[in-house]
Scaffold this motif. Sequence first.
Motif, PDB file in Angstrom:
ATOM      1  N   ILE A  89      -1.392   8.853  11.487  1.00 16.67           N
ATOM      2  CA  ILE A  89      -1.570   8.559  10.440  1.00 16.67           C
ATOM      3  C   ILE A  89      -2.062   7.163  10.324  1.00 16.67           C
ATOM      4  O   ILE A  89      -1.270   6.116  11.208  1.00 16.67           O
ATOM      5  CB  ILE A  89      -0.055   8.606   9.471  1.00 16.67           C
ATOM      6  N   ILE A  90      -2.857   6.611   9.550  1.00 11.74           N
ATOM      7  CA  ILE A  90      -3.219   5.190   9.409  1.00 11.74           C
ATOM      8  C   ILE A  90      -2.785   4.469   8.250  1.00 11.74           C
ATOM      9  O   ILE A  90      -3.219   4.851   7.378  1.00 11.74           O
ATOM     10  CB  ILE A  90      -4.816   4.977   9.722  1.00 11.74           C
ATOM     11  N   GLY A  91      -1.937   3.332   8.381  1.00 14.91           N
ATOM     12  CA  GLY A  91      -1.440   2.668   7.429  1.00 14.91           C
ATOM     13  C   GLY A  91       0.122   2.764   7.168  1.00 14.91           C
ATOM     14  O   GLY A  91       0.640   3.958   7.292  1.00 14.91           O
ATOM     15  N   GLY A  92       0.770   1.915   7.240  1.00 12.39           N
ATOM     16  CA  GLY A  92       2.378   1.889   7.321  1.00 12.39           C
ATOM     17  C   GLY A  92       3.129   1.333   6.057  1.00 12.39           C
ATOM     18  O   GLY A  92       3.925   0.743   5.991  1.00 12.39           O
ATOM     19  N   GLY A  93       2.193   1.677   4.843  1.00 17.07           N
ATOM     20  CA  GLY A  93       3.047   1.408   3.565  1.00 17.07           C
ATOM     21  C   GLY A  93       3.934   2.697   3.315  1.00 17.07           C
ATOM     22  O   GLY A  93       4.008   3.649   4.055  1.00 17.07           O
ATOM     23  N   ILE A  94       4.252   2.779   1.891  1.00 17.55           N
ATOM     24  CA  ILE A  94       5.109   4.000   1.477  1.00 17.55           C
ATOM     25  C   ILE A  94       4.422   5.378   1.751  1.00 17.55           C
ATOM     26  O   ILE A  94       4.779   6.525   1.871  1.00 17.55           O
ATOM     27  CB  ILE A  94       5.475   3.956   0.166  1.00 17.55           C
ATOM     28  N   THR A  95       3.228   5.338   1.522  1.00 18.70           N
ATOM     29  CA  THR A  95       2.058   6.546   1.694  1.00 18.70           C
ATOM     30  C   THR A  95       2.545   7.163   3.047  1.00 18.70           C
ATOM     31  O   THR A  95       2.532   8.196   3.218  1.00 18.70           O
ATOM     32  CB  THR A  95       0.679   6.399   0.900  1.00 18.70           C
ATOM     33  N   GLY A  96       1.923   6.200   4.089  1.00 16.98           N
ATOM     34  CA  GLY A  96       1.881   6.525   5.323  1.00 16.98           C
ATOM     35  C   GLY A  96       3.248   7.059   5.950  1.00 16.98           C
ATOM     36  O   GLY A  96       3.412   8.023   6.685  1.00 16.98           O
ATOM     37  N   SER A 110      -9.602   0.413  15.064  1.00 17.14           N
ATOM     38  CA  SER A 110     -10.803  -0.198  14.715  1.00 17.14           C
ATOM     39  C   SER A 110     -11.921   0.873  15.135  1.00 17.14           C
ATOM     40  O   SER A 110     -13.164   0.605  14.477  1.00 17.14           O
ATOM     41  CB  SER A 110     -11.217  -1.372  15.767  1.00 17.14           C
ATOM     42  N   GLU A 111     -11.849   2.189  15.771  1.00 16.35           N
ATOM     43  CA  GLU A 111     -12.734   2.926  15.722  1.00 16.35           C
ATOM     44  C   GLU A 111     -11.901   4.248  15.956  1.00 16.35           C
ATOM     45  O   GLU A 111     -11.181   4.444  16.647  1.00 16.35           O
ATOM     46  CB  GLU A 111     -13.519   2.782  16.875  1.00 16.35           C
ATOM     47  N   LEU A 112     -12.647   5.310  15.463  1.00 13.83           N
ATOM     48  CA  LEU A 112     -12.190   6.749  15.925  1.00 13.83           C
ATOM     49  C   LEU A 112     -13.310   7.235  17.034  1.00 13.83           C
ATOM     50  O   LEU A 112     -14.476   7.245  16.876  1.00 13.83           O
ATOM     51  CB  LEU A 112     -12.219   7.551  14.721  1.00 13.83           C
ATOM     52  N   LEU A 149     -14.582  10.546  18.690  1.00 11.48           N
ATOM     53  CA  LEU A 149     -14.713  12.074  18.781  1.00 11.48           C
ATOM     54  C   LEU A 149     -15.036  12.645  19.851  1.00 11.48           C
ATOM     55  O   LEU A 149     -16.188  12.403  20.385  1.00 11.48           O
ATOM     56  CB  LEU A 149     -15.251  12.312  17.459  1.00 11.48           C
ATOM     57  N   LYS A 150     -14.108  13.678  20.044  1.00  8.35           N
ATOM     58  CA  LYS A 150     -14.663  14.346  21.592  1.00  8.35           C
ATOM     59  C   LYS A 150     -14.173  15.837  21.537  1.00  8.35           C
ATOM     60  O   LYS A 150     -12.687  16.091  21.365  1.00  8.35           O
ATOM     61  CB  LYS A 150     -14.159  13.887  22.834  1.00  8.35           C
ATOM     62  N   GLU A 151     -14.963  16.927  21.399  1.00  2.00           N
ATOM     63  CA  GLU A 151     -14.523  18.275  21.417  1.00  2.00           C
ATOM     64  C   GLU A 151     -13.768  18.666  20.691  1.00  2.00           C
ATOM     65  O   GLU A 151     -12.616  19.276  20.671  1.00  2.00           O
ATOM     66  CB  GLU A 151     -14.319  18.728  22.795  1.00  2.00           C
ATOM     67  N   GLY A 152     -14.121  18.248  19.255  1.00  3.31           N
ATOM     68  CA  GLY A 152     -12.923  18.406  18.098  1.00  3.31           C
ATOM     69  C   GLY A 152     -11.759  17.897  18.051  1.00  3.31           C
ATOM     70  O   GLY A 152     -11.081  18.125  17.253  1.00  3.31           O
ATOM     71  N   GLN A 153     -11.545  16.876  18.832  1.00  2.00           N
ATOM     72  CA  GLN A 153     -10.308  15.882  18.918  1.00  2.00           C
ATOM     73  C   GLN A 153     -10.799  14.536  18.585  1.00  2.00           C
ATOM     74  O   GLN A 153     -12.066  14.090  18.691  1.00  2.00           O
ATOM     75  CB  GLN A 153      -9.560  15.955  19.982  1.00  2.00           C
ATOM     76  N   VAL A 154      -9.834  13.845  17.909  1.00  3.28           N
ATOM     77  CA  VAL A 154     -10.111  12.510  17.834  1.00  3.28           C
ATOM     78  C   VAL A 154      -9.226  11.544  18.885  1.00  3.28           C
ATOM     79  O   VAL A 154      -7.930  11.835  19.106  1.00  3.28           O
ATOM     80  CB  VAL A 154      -9.321  12.039  16.420  1.00  3.28           C
TER      81      VAL A 154
END
Length: 207
Positions: A30-37, A198-200, A202-207
């Motif tokens: 999860i990216i983001g540490g507000g109430i939604t995250g 800063s970046e995602l 992606l490798k073999e269906g994984q992040v």
Amino acid sequence: MAEANSLFTSREKLLAKMRKGESLDWDIIIIGGGITGAGILREAVRRGYSALLLEQGDFSSGTSSRSSKMVHGGLRYLAAGDIKLTKESLTERERLLAEAPGLVDRINFYFTLRKGLFPGRWAMAVILTLYDFIAGIYDHRYHNNRRLGERFPGLQQANLNGAASYSDAMVDDSRLVLRVLKVSIEAGGTAINYSKVSELLLKEGQV
């Protein structure tokens, strides 16, 4: 703030595991540490997922610390005829009041009634009776001009026909975020602040 409290995830321990080459796999990041995250982290852990939350600044340093602080039950939705959305909002309001006492508290609001303007006293009484009925409480009142003057000295009473009071709720938004994160971490979740994504990769269906 988070690392100073042992109840939160220790960045040092997490990084030490990574430096040792220990495999750290999460089902959800999860990216983001507000109430939604924070809410997503809590729900993910409740459902048995291993979850990691990353926040670039401090927890609740953005919108979740600058909200209106109001947990409203959707009176405006009721006025627009949206009963379903009003019910959902009131259900969540009452749940928060029950689950987070001291962070979410009931507070009274006063709606002044003006002569010749809609809604009048009786129309407002019907609206608020339905509002309270959906919430499962009885918390609205009518106040005449005399009582309003006692409650609010200096209030201009020209064309005033009293006021209707009802309750909604107010929240300490940042502390609520920290409470949700604390509960999530105690249940097995991981949350790290001051860690910018800063970046995602992606490798073999994984992040």
